[in-house]
Design a protein around this motif. Structure first.
Motif, mmCIF file in Angstrom:
data_model
loop_
_atom_site.group_PDB
_atom_site.id
_atom_site.type_symbol
_atom_site.label_atom_id
_atom_site.label_comp_id
_atom_site.label_asym_id
_atom_site.label_seq_id
_atom_site.Cartn_x
_atom_site.Cartn_y
_atom_site.Cartn_z
ATOM 1 N N ARG A 186 3.827 25.518 7.756
ATOM 2 C CA ARG A 186 4.291 26.341 6.634
ATOM 3 C C ARG A 186 3.281 26.316 5.501
ATOM 4 N NH1 ARG A 186 10.003 26.623 7.667
ATOM 5 N NH2 ARG A 186 9.969 26.747 9.937
ATOM 6 N N ASP A 187 3.265 27.406 4.760
ATOM 7 C CA ASP A 187 2.291 27.523 3.683
ATOM 8 C C ASP A 187 2.482 26.476 2.596
ATOM 9 O OD1 ASP A 187 1.070 29.596 4.922
ATOM 10 O OD2 ASP A 187 2.107 31.169 3.819
ATOM 11 N N TYR A 188 3.742 26.045 2.368
ATOM 12 C CA TYR A 188 3.914 25.093 1.269
ATOM 13 C C TYR A 188 3.278 23.750 1.579
ATOM 14 C CZ TYR A 188 8.299 24.037 3.824
ATOM 15 O OH TYR A 188 9.237 23.751 4.774
ATOM 16 N N LEU A 190 0.495 23.563 3.297
ATOM 17 C CA LEU A 190 -0.913 23.876 3.051
ATOM 18 C C LEU A 190 -1.219 23.778 1.553
ATOM 19 C CD1 LEU A 190 -2.745 24.643 5.378
ATOM 20 C CD2 LEU A 190 -2.586 27.010 4.675
ATOM 21 N N VAL A 191 -0.309 24.324 0.749
ATOM 22 C CA VAL A 191 -0.493 24.267 -0.701
ATOM 23 C C VAL A 191 -0.521 22.814 -1.155
ATOM 24 C CG1 VAL A 191 0.563 24.794 -2.918
ATOM 25 C CG2 VAL A 191 0.523 26.523 -1.142
ATOM 26 N N ARG A 193 -1.418 20.212 0.552
ATOM 27 C CA ARG A 193 -2.689 19.600 0.953
ATOM 28 C C ARG A 193 -3.816 20.048 0.030
ATOM 29 N NH1 ARG A 193 -3.869 20.868 6.959
ATOM 30 N NH2 ARG A 193 -5.808 19.851 6.444
ATOM 31 N N ALA A 194 -3.786 21.333 -0.321
ATOM 32 C CA ALA A 194 -4.832 21.856 -1.193
ATOM 33 C C ALA A 194 -4.727 21.272 -2.591
ATOM 34 C CB ALA A 194 -4.749 23.377 -1.264
ATOM 35 N N ARG A 195 -3.572 20.688 -2.913
ATOM 36 C CA ARG A 195 -3.362 20.058 -4.205
ATOM 37 C C ARG A 195 -3.827 18.607 -4.151
ATOM 38 N NH1 ARG A 195 2.174 21.702 -5.063
ATOM 39 N NH2 ARG A 195 2.798 19.827 -3.979
ATOM 40 N N GLU A 197 -2.308 16.148 -2.209
ATOM 41 C CA GLU A 197 -1.209 15.201 -2.024
ATOM 42 C C GLU A 197 -1.528 14.242 -0.871
ATOM 43 O OE1 GLU A 197 1.701 15.117 -3.679
ATOM 44 O OE2 GLU A 197 2.087 17.113 -4.477
ATOM 45 N N SER A 201 3.160 11.308 0.479
ATOM 46 C CA SER A 201 3.837 12.206 -0.458
ATOM 47 C C SER A 201 4.267 13.500 0.232
ATOM 48 C CB SER A 201 2.895 12.491 -1.619
ATOM 49 O OG SER A 201 3.321 13.609 -2.326
ATOM 50 N N ARG A 205 8.054 14.450 0.172
ATOM 51 C CA ARG A 205 8.488 15.558 -0.679
ATOM 52 C C ARG A 205 8.660 16.871 0.063
ATOM 53 N NH1 ARG A 205 7.449 14.887 -6.111
ATOM 54 N NH2 ARG A 205 6.608 12.845 -6.544
ATOM 55 N N GLU A 206 7.754 17.128 1.000
ATOM 56 C CA GLU A 206 7.760 18.458 1.609
ATOM 57 C C GLU A 206 8.501 18.481 2.949
ATOM 58 O OE1 GLU A 206 6.364 20.863 -0.202
ATOM 59 O OE2 GLU A 206 5.371 19.552 -1.652
ATOM 60 N N LEU A 207 8.286 17.444 3.778
ATOM 61 C CA LEU A 207 8.849 17.493 5.128
ATOM 62 C C LEU A 207 10.282 16.965 5.173
ATOM 63 C CD1 LEU A 207 5.799 16.302 7.276
ATOM 64 C CD2 LEU A 207 6.403 18.595 6.551
ATOM 65 N N PRO A 209 12.873 16.626 3.099
ATOM 66 C CA PRO A 209 14.029 17.444 2.678
ATOM 67 C C PRO A 209 14.377 18.537 3.684
ATOM 68 C CG PRO A 209 12.474 17.194 0.867
ATOM 69 C CD PRO A 209 11.809 16.639 2.079
ATOM 70 N N ASN A 210 13.376 19.014 4.410
ATOM 71 C CA ASN A 210 13.639 20.067 5.380
ATOM 72 C C ASN A 210 14.063 19.522 6.740
ATOM 73 O OD1 ASN A 210 12.863 22.690 4.031
ATOM 74 N ND2 ASN A 210 11.104 21.394 3.586
ATOM 75 N N PHE B 415 -10.066 24.070 4.782
ATOM 76 C CA PHE B 415 -9.114 23.871 5.882
ATOM 77 C C PHE B 415 -9.722 24.176 7.243
ATOM 78 C CE2 PHE B 415 -5.670 24.719 2.640
ATOM 79 C CZ PHE B 415 -5.231 23.406 2.650
ATOM 80 N N VAL B 435 -10.985 19.548 2.737
ATOM 81 C CA VAL B 435 -10.055 19.443 1.621
ATOM 82 C C VAL B 435 -9.716 17.997 1.273
ATOM 83 C CG1 VAL B 435 -7.982 19.686 3.060
ATOM 84 C CG2 VAL B 435 -7.899 20.390 0.689
ATOM 85 N N ALA B 455 7.616 31.371 2.714
ATOM 86 C CA ALA B 455 6.971 30.274 3.415
ATOM 87 C C ALA B 455 6.167 29.384 2.483
ATOM 88 C CB ALA B 455 6.056 30.820 4.512
ATOM 89 N N SER B 456 5.770 29.912 1.324
ATOM 90 C CA SER B 456 4.898 29.091 0.496
ATOM 91 C C SER B 456 5.668 28.276 -0.540
ATOM 92 C CB SER B 456 3.836 29.949 -0.184
ATOM 93 O OG SER B 456 4.432 30.819 -1.110
ATOM 94 N N ASN B 458 8.717 25.547 -0.915
ATOM 95 C CA ASN B 458 9.577 24.679 -0.126
ATOM 96 C C ASN B 458 11.041 25.001 -0.426
ATOM 97 O OD1 ASN B 458 10.928 22.550 1.082
ATOM 98 N ND2 ASN B 458 9.279 21.111 0.654
ATOM 99 N N ARG B 460 13.701 23.516 -0.047
ATOM 100 C CA ARG B 460 14.555 22.429 -0.495
ATOM 101 C C ARG B 460 14.078 21.783 -1.791
ATOM 102 N NH1 ARG B 460 18.064 23.674 2.269
ATOM 103 N NH2 ARG B 460 19.205 22.935 0.491
ATOM 104 N N GLN B 461 13.167 22.452 -2.488
ATOM 105 C CA GLN B 461 12.772 21.943 -3.800
ATOM 106 C C GLN B 461 13.231 22.927 -4.866
ATOM 107 O OE1 GLN B 461 8.548 21.335 -3.778
ATOM 108 N NE2 GLN B 461 8.692 19.410 -2.666
ATOM 109 N N MET B 473 0.613 15.917 -11.183
ATOM 110 C CA MET B 473 -0.553 15.390 -10.475
ATOM 111 C C MET B 473 -1.836 15.520 -11.284
ATOM 112 S SD MET B 473 -0.305 16.216 -6.504
ATOM 113 C CE MET B 473 -1.785 15.286 -6.272
ATOM 114 N N PHE B 474 -2.031 16.697 -11.883
ATOM 115 C CA PHE B 474 -3.322 16.946 -12.510
ATOM 116 C C PHE B 474 -3.355 16.555 -13.981
ATOM 117 C CE2 PHE B 474 -3.418 20.276 -9.091
ATOM 118 C CZ PHE B 474 -4.314 19.583 -8.291
#
Lengths: 297, 689
Positions: A186-188, A190-191, A193-195, A197, A201, A205-207, A209-210, B415, B435, B455-456, B458, B460-461, B473-474
């Motif tokens: 999923r893209d989130y 990817l986002v 990872r690009a951040r 994390e 984490s 946080r991402e996996l 909850p789903n 990536f 990355v 998809a981008s 989450n 559940r957040q 984070m930053f």
């Protein structure tokens, strides 16, 4: 300022109303499941106080007495009161099944999600290891673990918890990994990872909850099987020791009398299947609520 | 069946969906007819009930829906009152259906030819299996798949998206139906493939005299293919008229707004979304006209009394209380202040300052070998791509799917396992490093926004967690400071603060995309990689997001790498454009330069394939085009296999030279510029074949 504060208060109230509305629309499986589970838990806690006989009292009635006013569910070959034994057993059963399964789902779930996310050699090795563990027949595997722990340790409840957890762990682990494999594309993720994390984490946080829905259903199914496994071990003399009123053990002990006195097996079997069913209903309903999507156009 | 009446007629249809606690009307009192041999287009934003209406023509409804009232008359029968078995005899035989996504519509484990044969045999159209096979082969040829016997034996995954859709159309045609219902049949396809499918449909219609219902959100497509167009809003038809009338003299304010907000390919885009404000909110509809809350002309009567379609001209009906008083579209456009999206003059920006410099980028995925110990081999997706992006600029990459656009974005993000070339970002960073080895500051300065906000984000957040995480984070924000900053960001992307505690599925598609943009902005990046950020959104929402992106750029001086297949949007938003084909750039220049002659042959092809929301324009060259070809041996000029003007054999053998037209404009082709200059797509578009 005041107007925004007022709006916020209004919103909170509206949201409260919404969540109350949600309670009314809970899935019936969750409602029935939690009612039944509450009964089980109440019996487990208060049972020893009001059960008519101690679980190991011999000769409360004639051996193999059918259900009657004194022995509500009849007696076994030693004349022990089956009703009291079933009531006393509830605590053992819940403790063993829930603790061991919870341990397996937490550890297996974590390892599986991590493995699915990290991939590569880590995933490769861990999964092959899990497969080896799964390929050993359950009872043989349990025996091996108990032997390794030493015979004198057998019968220890914590050892049993560990054994059952170890048996379930690779299975829940694989399940969690298959969920993670799908989620990491999923893209989130990817986002994240690009951040930058960390793996921990992302899993947390991402996996997670789903994956809770799947893991809860997994918990329900496994917790339902756990008493059966424990009972089988008891039958082989490696589980809890007689005269502990463990339901699986009771089924094993009385299975020879199945034709002559079916109620000796029926009482613990019904208690056990009732537990399995209510656990499944509860977790299924919980998963539905957690995974519920708000319907929109 | 009477000869002169409509082929099929919907009368007073109301369809309701079960929404957990009550029945919600999705289509209300809708009446509609389709004449024989006519193509009726049904357009509207997502959620307006187009598909539900289309399904009703087949007597189909999902389990959660019910028909509260209405009739669908076809051949003297009411389809809504027929038994399932009677419906089955009509579906596929007299009325057939072409769905949106051909990949899921074909069964993956059966040869496509056998799937057509199945349709023929089920309806006893062909008497023997042999006869059915012959007909299936014939059908495949007719839908433009020349080597039918090879295609017959293929599985769906072995065909391209365009070929799959052709197979579906063949299947729909199998039993000689009288009506075909098409539900967004080209939405997932490339513009070039879309042009071919549209051409095929027009061709089939003229040769078979079929009636069609064409459901789409794309006004350009209906302008090309439909004879009559119905515009839907919130489950009702607000205006229905012949094609030329709808586009030239739309009467309903919603139709006017819709037509005005479509980005045009032929003209540099301007901010015209002003004509369509707000969003369709299904749960806040007034008792009267559903469009009233968004209508600039609404009066008391509009909110309280519902208006049905009234005949206002020949074949032209509109549902509006005030249609006589509303000024014409041309007049409204003239009065609206038009603002260009791009403010090219940015005093702060030095022309020679470079934020991202990409030289000779090569990117490859690895293919695992069959042997146990064989090393995976890299497969080159992008080869020798060079461009640069200046601070605060929008650089667009365009090309068909499979051209390597997204691969470039992923390579920049680290990536992709194999990246070669010289990638310099912000003067100090090397982007070839993966990355997980990048410094925190580099990660912060380069942010991503994806196509599909479903998809981008989450699911559940909460929105607060989604936007707050990069801030934690930053910048190490927490507590009240974090909350304040998240609320500021929500305001920046024009979302209500109340969304703070919501989950993404409580938001609409456009709002979710705003959240994704806010999350990227939270990191205060210098460059945002926007991968098809608009393609999942409705036109009016698209226009709003374009506006937002332009505004944020002006305010924060952030640069965008804008990846898109939608050339009209690119023309609206981008300062400079790179055209990508098969992993290599073939033209780079400012937007004005790329969108005016001389064109690279591929740019010409892409531009000519875009259907414009103007019935006078056609798609000239695209019809003969064969679509993206990717084969094992790549010729020296990747486009040589497909080039309409390919002159000599040296196109295959010698790599084409970069021809420099100006300081900013370069194109890579063997054909001399003077010759290329003779092809002007803008004049060609008005010539009918």
């Amino acid at each position: 300022m005041t107007s925004s504060a007022a709006t916020r208060k209004f919103v909170t109230r509206a949201e409260l109303g919404k969540s109350l509305g949600r309670v009314r629309r809970l899935p019936w499986t969750l409602v029935l499941g939690s009612v039944l589970l509450t009964i089980y838990i109440l019996v487990a806690i208060t049972g020893p106080l009001w059960a008519p006989f101690p679980y190991d009292r011999i000769g409360t009635g004639k051996p193999f007495a059918p259900p009657n006013a004194k022995n509500l569910l009849g007696t076994d070959q030693m004349g022990r009161d089956l009703f009291s034994r079933v009531v006393h057993g509830a605590g053992h059963e819940l403790f063993l099944a829930l603790t061991s399964t919870a341990l397996a789902v937490v550890l297996g779930g974590f390892l599986g999600l991590l493995s699915g996310f990290v991939g590569g050699w880590f995933d490769e090795i861990l999964m092959r290891l899990f497969e080896v563990l799964i390929s050993i027949p359950v009872l043989v595997f349990a025996l091996l673990v108990i032997m390794a722990a030493g015979l004198e340790a057998s019968g220890n409840e914590w050892l049993l918890v560990g054994v059952v957890a170890l048996v379930w762990l690779p299975r829940t682990g694989r399940m969690a990994r298959s969920v993670a494999i799908d989620l990491v594309t999923r893209d989130y993720v990817l986002v994240a990872r690009a951040r930058g994390e960390s793996a921990w984490s992302i899993v947390w946080r991402e996996l997670l909850p789903n994956a809770t829905g799947v893991l809860l259903v997994e918990f329900g199914v496994r917790a339902g099987y756990a008493p059966i496994l424990i009972g089988s071990l008891g039958f082989l003399g490696l589980g809890v020791r007689p005269p502990t009123p463990e339901w699986g053990l009771m089924i094993s002990e009385n299975r020879a009398n199945l034709v002559a006195a079916p109620y000796t097996v029926l009482a613990p079997a019904l208690a056990l299947s009732g537990l399995v069913i209510s656990l499944n209903m509860f977790t299924d309903g919980l998963a539905r609520v957690l995974g519920r999507q708000v319907k929109r156009f | 069946m009477e000869q002169n009446g409509p082929l099929i007629e919907i009368r007073d249809l109301t369809v309701e969906y079960w929404q957990g606690d009550r029945w919600n009307p999705v289509v209300e009192n809708l009446s509609l007819h389709i004449n024989p041999a006519e193509t009726l287009g049904l357009v509207g934003e997502s959620g307006c009930g187009k598909s539900t209406t289309a399904n009703a023509l087949l007597g189909y409804r999902p389990r959660s829906a019910r028909y509260r009232s209405g009739h669908v008359f076809f051949g003297g029968q009411d389809l809504l009152r027929l038994s399932d078995s009677a419906l089955q005899r009509i579906r596929g035989r007299q009325i057939s259906f072409v769905p949106q996504n051909p990949t899921t519509a074909l069964s993956p484990g059966i040869h496509v030819g056998d799937q057509i044969v199945e349709a023929l045999m089920v309806h006893h159209y062909s008497k023997t299996a042999h006869e059915a096979r012959e007909r299936a082969l014939d059908l495949l040829t007719r839908v433009g798949l020349p080597n039918a016997s090879t295609i017959f034996k293929r599985y769906p995954h072995q065909l391209s998206g365009g070929q799959q859709q052709r197979v579906i159309i063949a299947m729909a045609l199998a039993c000689d139906p009288q009506l075909i219902v098409l539900d967004e049949p080209t939405t997932g396809l490339d513009v070039t493939t879309q042009a071919q499918i549209l051409d095929l449909l027009m061709d089939l219609q003229s040769s078979y005299g079929l009636a069609m219902l064409y459901v789409t959100h794309n006004l350009g497509v209906v302008a090309q293919i439909c004879t009559r167009i119905g515009v839907m809003y919130a489950g009702q038809i607000v205006e229905v008229a012949p094609r030329n009338v709808i586009f030239k003299q739309p009467l309903h304010p919603y139709t006017q707004g819709l037509i005005a907000s479509v980005p045009r390919i032929t003209a540099p885009a301007q901010l015209r979304s002003l004509l369509l404000r707000g969003l369709l909110k299904r749960d806040e509809l007034p008792a009267g006209c559903p469009f009233a809350p968004r209508c600039g002309f609404a009066q008391e009567v509009c909110f309280t009394q519902s208006q049905h379609l009234v005949e206002v001209g020949r074949d032209h009906a509109v549902a509006c209380w005030r249609w006589q008083e509303i000024p014409s579209l041309a007049q409204r456009l003239a009065e609206t202040q038009s603002v260009a999206f791009r403010q090219c003059e940015r005093p702060s920006c030095q022309p020679d300052e470079v934020l991202l410099k990409v030289e000779n980028l090569g990117a490859a995925y690895t293919v695992q070998q069959r042997h146990l110990f064989a090393r995976p081999i890299p497969r080159l997706i992008v080869d020798g791509v060079s461009f640069d992006i200046r601070p605060g600029e929008t650089f667009a990459l365009v090309g068909e799917s499979g051209s390597g656009k997204s691969t470039i974005a992923r390579a920049l993000n680290g990536f992709i396992p194999y990246v070669t070339g010289n990638l310099r970002f912000d003067g100090q960073y090397d982007l070839t490093i993966p990355v997980d080895k990048r410094t925190r500051n580099l990660l912060r300065e380069l942010q991503l926004v994806f196509q599909n906000p479903d998809a981008s984000l989450n699911p559940r957040q909460r929105i607060s967690q989604i936007i707050g995480r990069p801030l934690q984070m930053f910048f190490g924000l927490s507590g009240a400071a974090l909350r304040r900053r998240v609320e500021e960001l929500l305001e920046d992307v024009r979302l209500d603060r109340r969304y703070y505690d919501r989950f993404p599925d409580e938001l609409s598609g456009g709002e979710r995309q705003r959240v994704a943009i806010a999350r990227a902005l939270a990191a205060e990046p210098k460059l945002m990689l926007c991968d098809e950020v608009l393609s999942a959104l409705d036109v009016s929402v698209q226009a709003n997001i374009i506006e937002l992106l332009a505004e944020l750029q002006a305010k924060r001086n952030v640069a965008y790498l804008f990846i898109s297949h939608d050339l009209a949007v690119v023309r609206s938003l981008a300062h400079r454009v790179g055209v990508l084909y098969w992993g290599a750039l073939c033209e780079v220049g400012t937007t004005e330069e790329v969108f005016s002659p001389p064109f690279h042959p591929y740019t010409y092809l892409l531009l000519s394939a875009v259907p414009e929301a103007d019935p006078d324009q056609v798609m000239p060259e695209a019809r003969k085009d064969i679509g993206l070809i990717i084969s094992e041996d790549k010729p020296a000029c990747p486009f040589a296999l497909r080039c309409p003007w390919k002159s000599a054999s040296h196109c295959n053998d010698e790599p084409p030279p970069w021809q420099t037209l100006s300081r900013t404009h370069m194109l890579r082709c063997h054909i001399p510029v003077e010759e290329l200059r003779q092809h002007d797509v803008w004049t060609d578009r008005f010539k009918r074949a």
